[in-house]
Design a protein around this motif. Structure first.
Motif, PDB file in Angstrom:
ATOM      1  N   UNK A 191       0.809  -1.223   0.000  1.00 53.05           N
ATOM      2  CA  UNK A 191       0.000   0.000   0.000  1.00 53.05           C
ATOM      3  C   UNK A 191       0.833   1.259   0.000  1.00 53.05           C
ATOM      4  N   UNK A 192       1.894   1.295   0.797  1.00 45.89           N
ATOM      5  CA  UNK A 192       2.717   2.503   0.860  1.00 45.89           C
ATOM      6  C   UNK A 192       3.519   2.703  -0.421  1.00 45.89           C
ATOM      7  N   UNK A 193       4.024   1.618  -1.008  1.00 47.81           N
ATOM      8  CA  UNK A 193       4.731   1.750  -2.285  1.00 47.81           C
ATOM      9  C   UNK A 193       3.782   2.242  -3.376  1.00 47.81           C
ATOM     10  N   UNK A 194       2.594   1.718  -3.375  1.00 52.03           N
ATOM     11  CA  UNK A 194       1.602   2.147  -4.357  1.00 52.03           C
ATOM     12  C   UNK A 194       1.277   3.622  -4.177  1.00 52.03           C
ATOM     13  N   UNK A 195       1.110   4.047  -2.926  1.00 53.91           N
ATOM     14  CA  UNK A 195       0.807   5.462  -2.654  1.00 53.91           C
ATOM     15  C   UNK A 195       1.932   6.368  -3.163  1.00 53.91           C
ATOM     16  N   UNK A 196       3.160   5.917  -3.026  1.00 55.80           N
ATOM     17  CA  UNK A 196       4.295   6.697  -3.529  1.00 55.80           C
ATOM     18  C   UNK A 196       4.201   6.849  -5.045  1.00 55.80           C
ATOM     19  N   UNK A 197       3.939   5.757  -5.745  1.00 59.08           N
ATOM     20  CA  UNK A 197       3.832   5.828  -7.202  1.00 59.08           C
ATOM     21  C   UNK A 197       2.665   6.706  -7.640  1.00 59.08           C
ATOM     22  N   UNK A 198       1.526   6.566  -6.972  1.00 56.96           N
ATOM     23  CA  UNK A 198       0.358   7.386  -7.317  1.00 56.96           C
ATOM     24  C   UNK A 198       0.667   8.861  -7.091  1.00 56.96           C
ATOM     25  N   UNK A 199       1.274   9.188  -5.957  1.00 54.94           N
ATOM     26  CA  UNK A 199       1.628  10.586  -5.672  1.00 54.94           C
ATOM     27  C   UNK A 199       2.614  11.117  -6.700  1.00 54.94           C
ATOM     28  N   UNK A 200       3.585  10.312  -7.067  1.00 57.37           N
ATOM     29  CA  UNK A 200       4.567  10.715  -8.073  1.00 57.37           C
ATOM     30  C   UNK A 200       3.874  11.001  -9.404  1.00 57.37           C
ATOM     31  N   UNK A 201       2.967  10.115  -9.795  1.00 56.53           N
ATOM     32  CA  UNK A 201       2.270  10.289 -11.069  1.00 56.53           C
ATOM     33  C   UNK A 201       1.360  11.520 -11.048  1.00 56.53           C
ATOM     34  N   UNK A 202       0.819  11.875  -9.880  1.00 55.74           N
ATOM     35  CA  UNK A 202      -0.059  13.046  -9.778  1.00 55.74           C
ATOM     36  C   UNK A 202       0.725  14.357  -9.760  1.00 55.74           C
ATOM     37  N   UNK A 203       1.933  14.343  -9.208  1.00 52.43           N
ATOM     38  CA  UNK A 203       2.663  15.596  -9.015  1.00 52.43           C
ATOM     39  C   UNK A 203       3.706  15.879 -10.082  1.00 52.43           C
ATOM     40  N   UNK A 204       4.175  14.848 -10.765  1.00 50.65           N
ATOM     41  CA  UNK A 204       5.214  15.045 -11.768  1.00 50.65           C
ATOM     42  C   UNK A 204       4.666  14.688 -13.144  1.00 50.65           C
ATOM     43  N   UNK A 205       4.522  15.690 -14.024  1.00 50.90           N
ATOM     44  CA  UNK A 205       3.957  15.409 -15.350  1.00 50.90           C
ATOM     45  C   UNK A 205       4.789  14.415 -16.167  1.00 50.90           C
ATOM     46  N   UNK A 206       6.060  14.264 -15.831  1.00 52.16           N
ATOM     47  CA  UNK A 206       6.926  13.338 -16.564  1.00 52.16           C
ATOM     48  C   UNK A 206       7.039  11.973 -15.896  1.00 52.16           C
TER      49      UNK A 206
END
Length: 167
Positions: free
Chosen positions: A64-79
């Motif tokens: 869950x925490x790894x997934x949250x990191x990826x989701x947050x990264x995808x939401x905040x970084x357009x690249x």
């Protein structure tokens, strides 16, 4: 008393019958190897995996925490999606046979499924996602098979497919 090999890399093993006959001794073997769990072999069905509730909860929390990191990264970084698409082959080497747009599609499906699975406290739904994309990569890796699957088998129209019967 059994000595514990700290470097054990495989789960402990027992038969389901052994577990039912000698539960205390079998659970003690699990405790000796709690980091790896225990496989319970069954004659008439799929093997079972035994671990502690604390260990299972920890695995679920990590996913869950790894997934949250990826989701947050995808939401905040357009690249982020482009970056992750480029590094995904490190985790899944077989994606090299997928077209670029399919790698991106796999990445998004994987992250979305991981996020939903984490909400349920399970990692089970991820396995079919990986298996289906791996099978797709296998088709792309074999040009002859890929061509055969892209070629219509006949010009005959068979009509609309019937839905499967309700169970």
């Amino acid at each position: 008393m059994t000595t514990v090999d700290v470097m054990t890399t495989t789960p402990a093993e027992a038969t389901l019958s052994e577990f039912l006959r000698e539960p205390t001794a079998t659970v003690a073997r699990l405790q000796d190897n709690v980091r790896k769990g225990m496989t319970l072999h069954r004659r008439d069905g799929e093997d079972l995996y035994l671990t502690t509730a604390e260990r299972a909860a920890a695995v679920s929390e990590v996913v869950g925490s790894h997934t949250a990191i990826f989701v947050a990264l995808m939401k905040t970084d357009p690249n982020a999606v482009d970056t992750l698409t480029r590094v995904f082959p490190e985790a899944f080497p077989w994606v090299r046979w997928l077209p670029d747009d399919a790698v991106r599609e796999f990445l998004v499906e994987y992250i979305e499924t991981a996020r939903a699975a984490a909400e349920l406290g399970t990692v089970g739904p991820l396995a079919p996602v990986v298996a289906s994309w791996k099978a797709t990569a296998e088709v792309y890796s074999d040009p002859e098979l890929h061509k055969r699957l892209q070629t219509p088998t006949s010009d005959e129209e068979f009509g609309e497919a019937e839905p499967p019967p309700a169970e």
